[in-house]
Design an enzyme around this catalytic site. Structure first.
Site: not given
Ligand code: NDP
Length: 293
Positions: A94, A169, A238
Site C-alpha cells: 500500500s 487504496k 501510514k
Molecule cells: P508487515 O510489517 O507484517 O511485513 C513487512 C514486510 O516488509 C516484512 O517481510 C519485512 O521483512 C519487510 N521489510 C520491512 N522493511 C524492509 C526493508 N527496509 N527492506 C526490505 N524488506 C523490508 O506488513 P504487512 O505484510 O502487514 O503489510 C505489507 C504491505 O501490505 C503494507 O504496505 C500494508 O499496508 C499492506 N497491507 C496489509 C494488510 C494486512 O492485513 N496486514 C492488508 C492490506 C494491505 P522482515 O520479515 O525482515 O521484518
C-alpha cells in the site's frame, strides 16, 4: 505468459499471498529476515534467493509487498544493473502515488515495467486467495500483471495510470480508520448509557450506520477482547498520511480524514509499532473510562 515470479516481503499479508504464488513452479522468494524466507521455502517448495539481486536475475516478474514505497525503492535500487528490459515489477505494497511514479521512472530506464497493485481483504482474504487487487499502470504491463496477481485475487480492477491504485487504496483505508474511530466513540458512549455493546452492534448492523467495522471488526475483535494482530496500526497510520497527501495534491479540503489521522498518529506514539489497527479502540476506551463489551 508471465514467466517465473519472485516474491519480496513475507510479512503478515505478504506471506499468505506468496503461498498462492508459490503454487506455480519456479517461484523465488526473498525476505529481509532470511530465516522467514528459508522456512517459507521449506514449507512451499519455493526457492529462497540469497539476495535481491539474485532474485531479480532469476525471474521475469517481481512482486513486492513491503511497508511503504520507500522500501520498494530501496529494493529496486538494490538490484540496479541486474534488471533486464521486459521484466515487470508488480507492487502489492500500500504505497504512495508519488513514490510509485519515482520507482516506475527508475525501472523504466532499464526497460522494466511497473504496476501498482495494492490489495484489500486482509490476511483472511490473502489466505483464501480472494483479495481485491487494484491495478495502476499502462498496457501491456497491466494485462501481464492480471495474470501475476491471479493466484491470490478474487477481484482485479484496472483503476487508472501508475499511482492511481495506491491513491484508491489509501482512500479506502482512510475510510476504514474513520469508521473505527467513529464506532469506538459512539459505542463507548452507548455503553456509558447502559446499552450492551453486543446489542448496540446488532441494532446498528440492521440499520443505516453499519459498516465492515461494525459488522465484522467490533463483534469479532473488540467485544470478544481478542484483538488479533493482523494489520499493524502503524501501517494504517501510514495509509492515512498517504490519503491526506492525495487530498492535498488534488486540492480537496480535509475534515474527518485529517482528524482521524491526528488520532491515529497519537495512538501510534502511545501504543507502539507492533499493535493491531483495531487496538486503536483501546485509546478511546482509556480516555472515556469504559470497555466496549
Ligand atoms: P508487515 O510489517 O507484517 O511485513 C513487512 C514486510 O516488509 C516484512 O517481510 C519485512 O521483512 C519487510 N521489510 C520491512 N522493511 C524492509 C526493508 N527496509 N527492506 C526490505 N524488506 C523490508 O506488513 P504487512 O505484510 O502487514 O503489510 C505489507 C504491505 O501490505 C503494507 O504496505 C500494508 O499496508 C499492506 N497491507 C496489509 C494488510 C494486512 O492485513 N496486514 C492488508 C492490506 C494491505 P522482515 O520479515 O525482515 O521484518
Amino acid at each position: 505468459m508471465t514467466g517465473s515470479t519472485g516474491f519480496i516481503g513475507l510479512g503478515a499479508i505478504g506471506r499468505p499471498m506468496a503461498v498462492h504464488v508459490a503454487g506455480v513452479p519456479g517461484t523465488v522468494v526473498w525476505n529481509r529476515t532470511a530465516e522467514r524466507a528459508r522456512e517459507f521455502a521449506q514449507e512451499t517448495g519455493a526457492t529462497p534467493a540469497g539476495s535481491i539481486r539474485e532474485l531479480v536475475e532469476a525471474v521475469e516478474t517481481v512482486i513486492t509487498c513491503l511497508p511503504t514505497s520507500a522500501e520498494v525503492m530501496e529494493v529496486a535500487r538494490a538490484a540496479e544493473g541486474a534488471w533486464r528490459a521486459g521484466q515487470l515489477l508488480v507492487d502489492a505494497t500500500s504505497g504512495d502515488p508519488a513514490g510509485s511514479r519515482e520507482v516506475a521512472a527508475f525501472l523504466a530506464e532499464a526497460g522494466v515495467g511497473f504496476v501498482d497493485a495494492p490489495v484489500s481483504g486482509g490476511t483472511d482474504g490473502a489466505r483464501a486467495g480472494t483479495l481485491t487487487v487494484m491495478l495502476g499502470g499502462d498496457e501491456p504491463w497491466v494485462t501481464r500483471a492480471r495474470a501475476v496477481v491471479a493466484p491470490y485475487a478474487g477481484k482485479v480492477e484496472h483503476v487508472g495510470p501508475i499511482g492511481a491504485a495506491h491513491a484508491l487504496k489509501a482512500v479506502n483505508n482512510a475510510l476504514l480508520a474513520v469508521n473505527i474511530q467513529a464506532a469506538a466513540e459512539g459505542l463507548a458512549a452507548l455503553v456509558q448509557c447502559g446499552v450492551k455493546a453486543e446489542v448496540a452492534l446488532e441494532v446498528i448492523n440492521a440499520s443505516s450506520g453499519r459498516s465492515n467495522v461494525t459488522e465484522n471488526l467490533f463483534p469479532e475483535r473488540v467485544v470478544t477482547r481478542a484483538f488479533p494482530r493482523t494489520f499493524r496500526l502503524a501501517l494504517l497510520d501510514k495509509d492515512l498520511g498517504v490519503a491526506l497527501k492525495v487530498l492535498e495534491e488534488t486540492g480537496v479540503r480535509s475534515g474527518s480524514i485529517r482528524t482521524t489521522r491526528e488520532a491515529f498518529a497519537r495512538a501510534r506514539a502511545a501504543l507502539g509499532e507492533e499493535v493491531d489497527h483495531v487496538e486503536f479502540v483501546k485509546t478511546v476506551e482509556e480516555a472515556s473510562g469504559v470497555e466496549i463489551r
